[in-house]
Motif scaffolding. Sequence first.
Motif, PDB file in Angstrom:
ATOM      1  N   ILE A 128      45.958  46.590  47.682  1.00 27.31           N
ATOM      2  CA  ILE A 128      44.902  45.572  47.596  1.00 27.31           C
ATOM      3  C   ILE A 128      44.087  45.880  46.349  1.00 27.31           C
ATOM      4  O   ILE A 128      43.546  46.981  46.216  1.00 27.31           O
ATOM      5  CB  ILE A 128      43.998  45.584  48.844  1.00 27.31           C
ATOM      6  CG1 ILE A 128      44.837  45.371  50.110  1.00 27.31           C
ATOM      7  CG2 ILE A 128      42.902  44.528  48.729  1.00 27.31           C
ATOM      8  CD1 ILE A 128      44.041  45.522  51.408  1.00 27.31           C
ATOM      9  N   SER A 129      43.997  44.915  45.431  1.00 25.11           N
ATOM     10  CA  SER A 129      43.377  45.194  44.137  1.00 25.11           C
ATOM     11  C   SER A 129      42.255  44.197  43.833  1.00 25.11           C
ATOM     12  O   SER A 129      42.204  43.106  44.394  1.00 25.11           O
ATOM     13  CB  SER A 129      44.431  45.147  43.025  1.00 25.11           C
ATOM     14  OG  SER A 129      44.977  43.848  42.899  1.00 25.11           O
ATOM     15  N   PRO A 130      41.353  44.545  42.899  1.00 21.27           N
ATOM     16  CA  PRO A 130      40.190  43.729  42.576  1.00 21.27           C
ATOM     17  C   PRO A 130      40.408  42.832  41.371  1.00 21.27           C
ATOM     18  O   PRO A 130      41.482  42.804  40.768  1.00 21.27           O
ATOM     19  CB  PRO A 130      39.118  44.780  42.289  1.00 21.27           C
ATOM     20  CG  PRO A 130      39.892  45.863  41.602  1.00 21.27           C
ATOM     21  CD  PRO A 130      41.267  45.877  42.248  1.00 21.27           C
ATOM     22  N   PHE A 131      39.335  42.130  40.978  1.00 23.94           N
ATOM     23  CA  PHE A 131      39.401  41.116  39.917  1.00 23.94           C
ATOM     24  C   PHE A 131      39.131  41.664  38.535  1.00 23.94           C
ATOM     25  O   PHE A 131      39.476  41.035  37.537  1.00 23.94           O
ATOM     26  CB  PHE A 131      38.365  40.008  40.194  1.00 23.94           C
ATOM     27  CG  PHE A 131      36.942  40.466  39.967  1.00 23.94           C
ATOM     28  CD1 PHE A 131      36.347  40.397  38.717  1.00 23.94           C
ATOM     29  CD2 PHE A 131      36.191  40.989  41.004  1.00 23.94           C
ATOM     30  CE1 PHE A 131      35.043  40.839  38.506  1.00 23.94           C
ATOM     31  CE2 PHE A 131      34.883  41.434  40.806  1.00 23.94           C
ATOM     32  CZ  PHE A 131      34.314  41.359  39.557  1.00 23.94           C
ATOM     33  N   ASN A 132      38.477  42.829  38.418  1.00 21.01           N
ATOM     34  CA  ASN A 132      37.877  43.190  37.133  1.00 21.01           C
ATOM     35  C   ASN A 132      38.890  43.679  36.093  1.00 21.01           C
ATOM     36  O   ASN A 132      38.852  43.269  34.946  1.00 21.01           O
ATOM     37  CB  ASN A 132      36.751  44.210  37.334  1.00 21.01           C
ATOM     38  CG  ASN A 132      37.193  45.440  38.095  1.00 21.01           C
ATOM     39  OD1 ASN A 132      38.131  45.407  38.889  1.00 21.01           O
ATOM     40  ND2 ASN A 132      36.514  46.546  37.873  1.00 21.01           N
ATOM     41  N   PHE A 133      39.793  44.583  36.483  1.00 18.33           N
ATOM     42  CA  PHE A 133      40.934  44.967  35.660  1.00 18.33           C
ATOM     43  C   PHE A 133      42.177  44.664  36.483  1.00 18.33           C
ATOM     44  O   PHE A 133      42.861  45.573  36.966  1.00 18.33           O
ATOM     45  CB  PHE A 133      40.868  46.447  35.284  1.00 18.33           C
ATOM     46  CG  PHE A 133      40.123  46.740  34.009  1.00 18.33           C
ATOM     47  CD1 PHE A 133      40.794  47.106  32.854  1.00 18.33           C
ATOM     48  CD2 PHE A 133      38.742  46.641  33.961  1.00 18.33           C
ATOM     49  CE1 PHE A 133      40.111  47.376  31.679  1.00 18.33           C
ATOM     50  CE2 PHE A 133      38.047  46.916  32.791  1.00 18.33           C
ATOM     51  CZ  PHE A 133      38.731  47.278  31.643  1.00 18.33           C
ATOM     52  N   PRO A 134      42.478  43.390  36.670  1.00 19.32           N
ATOM     53  CA  PRO A 134      43.453  43.012  37.699  1.00 19.32           C
ATOM     54  C   PRO A 134      44.864  43.526  37.459  1.00 19.32           C
ATOM     55  O   PRO A 134      45.557  43.895  38.404  1.00 19.32           O
ATOM     56  CB  PRO A 134      43.412  41.478  37.684  1.00 19.32           C
ATOM     57  CG  PRO A 134      42.852  41.117  36.341  1.00 19.32           C
ATOM     58  CD  PRO A 134      41.896  42.211  35.992  1.00 19.32           C
ATOM     59  N   LEU A 135      45.295  43.567  36.202  1.00 20.50           N
ATOM     60  CA  LEU A 135      46.648  44.041  35.922  1.00 20.50           C
ATOM     61  C   LEU A 135      46.744  45.543  36.119  1.00 20.50           C
ATOM     62  O   LEU A 135      47.572  46.044  36.886  1.00 20.50           O
ATOM     63  CB  LEU A 135      47.053  43.658  34.495  1.00 20.50           C
ATOM     64  CG  LEU A 135      48.404  44.183  34.013  1.00 20.50           C
ATOM     65  CD1 LEU A 135      49.538  43.657  34.877  1.00 20.50           C
ATOM     66  CD2 LEU A 135      48.633  43.837  32.556  1.00 20.50           C
ATOM     67  N   VAL A 136      45.879  46.289  35.449  1.00 17.74           N
ATOM     68  CA  VAL A 136      45.948  47.750  35.494  1.00 17.74           C
ATOM     69  C   VAL A 136      45.710  48.282  36.899  1.00 17.74           C
ATOM     70  O   VAL A 136      46.440  49.164  37.385  1.00 17.74           O
ATOM     71  CB  VAL A 136      44.937  48.368  34.506  1.00 17.74           C
ATOM     72  CG1 VAL A 136      44.784  49.865  34.748  1.00 17.74           C
ATOM     73  CG2 VAL A 136      45.385  48.128  33.068  1.00 17.74           C
ATOM     74  N   LEU A 137      44.685  47.752  37.579  1.00 19.67           N
ATOM     75  CA  LEU A 137      44.324  48.297  38.883  1.00 19.67           C
ATOM     76  C   LEU A 137      45.283  47.868  39.980  1.00 19.67           C
ATOM     77  O   LEU A 137      45.201  48.374  41.100  1.00 19.67           O
ATOM     78  CB  LEU A 137      42.885  47.904  39.236  1.00 19.67           C
ATOM     79  CG  LEU A 137      41.825  48.447  38.275  1.00 19.67           C
ATOM     80  CD1 LEU A 137      40.427  48.080  38.750  1.00 19.67           C
ATOM     81  CD2 LEU A 137      41.950  49.959  38.104  1.00 19.67           C
ATOM     82  N   SER A 138      46.177  46.957  39.668  1.00 19.47           N
ATOM     83  CA  SER A 138      47.271  46.623  40.579  1.00 19.47           C
ATOM     84  C   SER A 138      48.505  47.459  40.270  1.00 19.47           C
ATOM     85  O   SER A 138      49.078  48.103  41.156  1.00 19.47           O
ATOM     86  CB  SER A 138      47.626  45.132  40.471  1.00 19.47           C
ATOM     87  OG  SER A 138      46.546  44.305  40.808  1.00 19.47           O
ATOM     88  N   VAL A 139      48.898  47.470  39.009  1.00 18.89           N
ATOM     89  CA  VAL A 139      50.191  48.057  38.659  1.00 18.89           C
ATOM     90  C   VAL A 139      50.174  49.576  38.761  1.00 18.89           C
ATOM     91  O   VAL A 139      51.222  50.205  38.967  1.00 18.89           O
ATOM     92  CB  VAL A 139      50.623  47.596  37.251  1.00 18.89           C
ATOM     93  CG1 VAL A 139      49.993  48.442  36.152  1.00 18.89           C
ATOM     94  CG2 VAL A 139      52.135  47.592  37.115  1.00 18.89           C
ATOM     95  N   ARG A 140      49.009  50.211  38.650  1.00 18.71           N
ATOM     96  CA  ARG A 140      48.983  51.674  38.745  1.00 18.71           C
ATOM     97  C   ARG A 140      49.406  52.141  40.136  1.00 18.71           C
ATOM     98  O   ARG A 140      50.057  53.171  40.279  1.00 18.71           O
ATOM     99  CB  ARG A 140      47.591  52.219  38.397  1.00 18.71           C
ATOM    100  CG  ARG A 140      46.505  51.875  39.380  1.00 18.71           C
ATOM    101  CD  ARG A 140      45.190  52.528  39.019  1.00 18.71           C
ATOM    102  NE  ARG A 140      44.171  52.238  40.021  1.00 18.71           N
ATOM    103  CZ  ARG A 140      42.941  52.716  39.995  1.00 18.71           C
ATOM    104  NH1 ARG A 140      42.576  53.515  39.001  1.00 18.71           N
ATOM    105  NH2 ARG A 140      42.070  52.408  40.935  1.00 18.71           N
TER     106      ARG A 140
END
Length: 490
Positions: A155-167
Amino acid sequence: MNIENQNFLDAERWAGRAFFADWQKTTAGVADVTDPSTGAVIASVGIGGPADIARAAAEARAAQKGWAKMLPTDRARILNKAADLLEQNGAELIPWIMRESGSIYPKAGIEIEHGALFIRHAANLATAPMGLMLPAMDARTNYAKRVPHGVVGVISPFNFPLVLSVRSIAAALAFGNAVVHKPDPRTPISGGIIIARIFEEAGLPKGVLQIVPGGADAGEAMCVDPNIAMISFTGSARGGSKVAEIAGKHFKKVQLELGGKNSLIVLDDADLDIAASNSAWGAFLHQGQICMATGLILAHEKIAEALTERLVTKASHLPAGDPSSGQVALGPIISDGQVKAIQEIVDEAVAKGATLLAGGTHDGRHYAATVLAGVKPGMRAFDEEIFGPVACIATFETDQEAIDLTNRSDYGLAAGIISANTSRALRLADELDVGMVHVNDQTVNGGPFAPFGGPRKSGNGTRIGGPADIEEFTTWKWISVKDAATLYPF
């Protein structure tokens, strides 16, 4: 397949859909994605509800065993191919990140660059040693190995959406987990569609990665679904507390990376021009909508006035507006509600005696770079994460006071120290009760090779990145071997 001259994101493929084993409609319907700066609709995606999460989790579990049995080198090859695709198509993807998340061009570029680094780091981990021999307790052989959890919910947020998802996604996949991912419904393209496309084109087996944008009901469904073994959550402390409570009741492992009220300590021997630059970058980058943002500037009383003057000058030269114009330093705040929350904190600080020296106003969602001096404990501006472009300045007299002011926080994510004396700064760093300290740098630092996280409202003792990924996304399995079964007295 040569994709360089094609429309890689190809909206016709995914418009109104989510990514299950392939692109399909959801039962919960379709939602528009809007540009937070202009309000314009830029795309539509399928929105998932509990039934869609249940479907995704079941499909992911069915696909996971085959993925885990693949050779680590084959998993690494697919991950590296996904990183290649992200980099090769960056010029097309950056404008999507800008329009959807309100990012200026350099910040969107950082997401592509760091996103690829996180995926390549995960690819390297896929081939890392995953076991060890244990001391003998009797005649048998004992060894332990790290094995995947099964299905990991991200579950990831909006602010750094790509990085904070893909990590999280890449690390989980590297070790043989399948993934069900719920990006923030405000940024489902940067946080979901882009990731689905790179792994789809890289040859990830169908069903191993499921990406279903959704709201709180979808997130709660992930926390209770019996097919999901672990939740990796990045977001607010309030959201993380709810996730931990629900997932914990269902015996899931939970990894939380939450917010921060991060102190930048400027000592009296600091170069003030450099210190002001660090303060402005840490406080104003991406409109302060970063968990690592410099939420509190602790300035030694001898240099506080001179530092503040420099910071006010910088704030006055940072225009806020639509990033697509290319003429702004600050983009929009993500929502009208968040603008209101920022304004309330600024107004309360002024009412309690802080001095507003720059900003404190907004044009729609475009909030001006703001400087508050004389901020003190007991003010929300001192104690709370603002998630807006507000530089809050407080003073201290001694190094110990700077330590105490930092450690009184409910958060504990990051801190920075600016000083001409590295030894002095390191002595302070050792006393700060935070997960990350950056000597002679501001607080916004991250990357794939370091364990990222902090205590208290900043997390639950878990970390993400570097060697911590092995700890978080795998678990131990002990195997003992006898040459022959023995006869017991019973």
